[in-house]
Design a protein around this motif. Sequence first.
Motif, PDB file in Angstrom:
ATOM      1  N   ALA A   1       0.828  -1.203   0.000  1.00  0.00           N
ATOM      2  CA  ALA A   1       0.000   0.000   0.000  1.00  0.00           C
ATOM      3  C   ALA A   1       0.857   1.246   0.000  1.00  0.00           C
ATOM      4  CB  ALA A   1      -0.927  -0.022   1.208  1.00  0.00           C
TER       5      ALA A   1
ATOM      6  N   ALA B   1      -4.695   3.490   5.779  1.00  0.00           N
ATOM      7  CA  ALA B   1      -5.766   3.194   6.746  1.00  0.00           C
ATOM      8  C   ALA B   1      -5.544   3.951   8.046  1.00  0.00           C
ATOM      9  CB  ALA B   1      -5.861   1.696   6.987  1.00  0.00           C
TER      10      ALA B   1
ATOM     11  N   ALA C   1      -4.566  -1.541   0.495  1.00  0.00           N
ATOM     12  CA  ALA C   1      -5.495  -0.535   1.023  1.00  0.00           C
ATOM     13  C   ALA C   1      -5.197   0.813   0.404  1.00  0.00           C
ATOM     14  CB  ALA C   1      -5.368  -0.467   2.542  1.00  0.00           C
ATOM     15  N   ASP C   2      -6.166   1.724   0.489  1.00  0.00           N
ATOM     16  CA  ASP C   2      -5.961   3.072  -0.027  1.00  0.00           C
ATOM     17  C   ASP C   2      -4.874   3.766   0.784  1.00  0.00           C
ATOM     18  OD1 ASP C   2      -7.917   2.683  -1.897  1.00  0.00           O
ATOM     19  OD2 ASP C   2      -9.517   3.550  -0.647  1.00  0.00           O
TER      20      ASP C   2
END
Length: 717
Positions: free
Chosen positions: A432, A475, A457-458
């Motif tokens: 990520a 996150a 994940a973003d």
Amino acid sequence: MVGPIMDERSPHAGHTVDHSAMHDRRPEHDDAMPREHEHTAHSDHGDHSGHAAHGGHAGHGDHVGQFRRLFWIMLVLALPVVAFSPMFAMLIGYRIPDLLVLRAIPPVIGSVLYVWGGRPFLTGAVGELRGRRPGMMLLIALAITVAFVASWGATLGILDHELDFWWELALLIVIMLLGHWIEMRSLAQTTSALDSLAALLPDTAERVVGDDVEAVSPAELRVGDVVLIRPGGRVPADATVVQGSADIDESMITGESRAVARTVGDTIVAGTIATDSALRARVTAIGDDTALAGIGRLVADAQASSSHAQRLADRAAGWLFWFALSAGVVTAVAWTALGLPDAAVVRVITVLVIACPHALGLAIPLVVSIATERAARGGILVTDRMALERMRQVDAVLFDKTGTLTEGAPAVTGISTAAGFTEDDVLAAAAAAETDSEHPLAAAIRSAAESRGLAPADSSHFRSEPALGVRAVVAGRVVEVGGPALLERAGVAELAAAEDWRAEGAIILHVLIDGAVAGALRLADAIREESRTAVRALQQRGIDVVMITGDAETVAARVAADLGIPRYFAGVRPEDKSARVAELQSSGQVVAMVGDGVNDAPALAKADVGIAIGAGTDVAIGSAGVVLASSDPRSVVATIELSRAAYRKMRQNLWWAAGYNLLAVPLAAGVLAPIGFLLPMSVGAILMSASTVVVALNAQLLRRLDLRPESVNASRR
């Protein structure tokens, strides 16, 4: 990450490991027979011009049809000649009415058979005489001419009626035409690799012009044009992807059955197929400059080149001519001396027919042509027939490490975790954080996460810090990935596993989450899984496997141990690789050198057989005798299997062809006449053609050989 970070992030920045090699590898890069029958000699098979009566290799496909039509026409004409031949009627036991029209059928139609059906052999004989290279065509021409003259002599009452050979002349011509037809079919099949390559290009290409797409011929494309390749469509020219991504079926070029993902910036090759998605690509090479054209040239050149076994067969064919001629003279003298001049004519004709070195002339070129064609279909491009022949004798294979046994690019090869974290936690966080980085190490981390099915994940607030690493918010937590400088700044210690990894010469990156060490990643040049199979398969075939690399001792030792390679050369400069090849050769070993880069060229040239691997889109490697279109080292094993199988077929064909003639000629001459056995001329013709068919069918068995890399296993010998 930016470029300079890699060395700083590695805890062994001053180490002598050649990691740059992982990122900067450059591969080296109508029924009437044609008039050409009159100008070639059957005894020269080095480039198939030896099939003089067939018009050369390029026209095999056309000559299949010509010989097929001629055979069937001559067969129809031969039936009345045989049926109304007094000698044949007497042998079978029926009576022909004594009518002039019926008596005229054999000589009239027989003459047509001689002039029309015998023309390929007569013109071929003229060509051999002009080239001063007597061979098979001259022998056939002599046989049918003697039979023709003797038959007319018997018909006109000049010679004994027993010399009426019209029916045997007819059968001889028909049988020989059948043998040539079968031969032409076999030879035409050997060019199927080139035909298939030519057929790979689409009939039309879609060129993008502004907002429009126009259909054009691939020949109209120019370098710089943008083309649209739709799902299931073939790539019309070598190009670089500028929009979209797709799985590309490259099996027709590389021999690999698995589709390969290609996206923006990647190179795609003419003739390959976009299997699932549309692409737009900018043309980088057209026409003769494409990889497809290069492969075609290699196959054509290899099929036109001569080998040691071929030259031996050519000499044997020449010797057999003089053997047959001498046997014919001795036969004529012996039977005449016994007071049987008519029998002498029959025996001489039989000797000349049965001694034709047709099968011998076909024995080697057909095997080699089929072998090179099969090789090309398996992604093995033989640029020098001698190299293919030599491969069966190889007892040591020297592999360059980077890009050959290994992927030539970094990959995550190990993960260590701190308490409270799993490997997936660490890898997902790192992937990520590296989402926006273009660095090769970042790509390796993302690829590792993807292979485990971890969706990143973003992330936000990405920042690349020189000499440290990368930082991003994932996150809601700060994730940092970097080398020893990052740990020093954070005031934290590295994980215990790092020490062992460092000794192996690996790149070590730690992953910090909110300032605490969550884990560490080991990155190294990943070993190809196919390499393990290749090494084991070679060793089980009694072949020594040796590795050579410019990398440090620790890196070389790790890779060699992992692959089970007992001997390796580490820290070898490019210019010194050929010396290592010479070192192996000095110990009496026949060495094949396998490499993929420009730096390997001297060693490839020095080796007994040079094998360029992973040449994919660049097949113009002059220093290699064998070019592997794929990067799969198992193809080296397949090449050795092909060489051994081809040699077996050559030897079998030579023994059958030459041995058959040496045994059959004395029988044809009448050595067993004292015990009442005489070999009829018609049977001689049948046996001669049968020997050709046997040789051709035996060579065709090579087509059963599976040369796909995935077919290689470690138990075959």
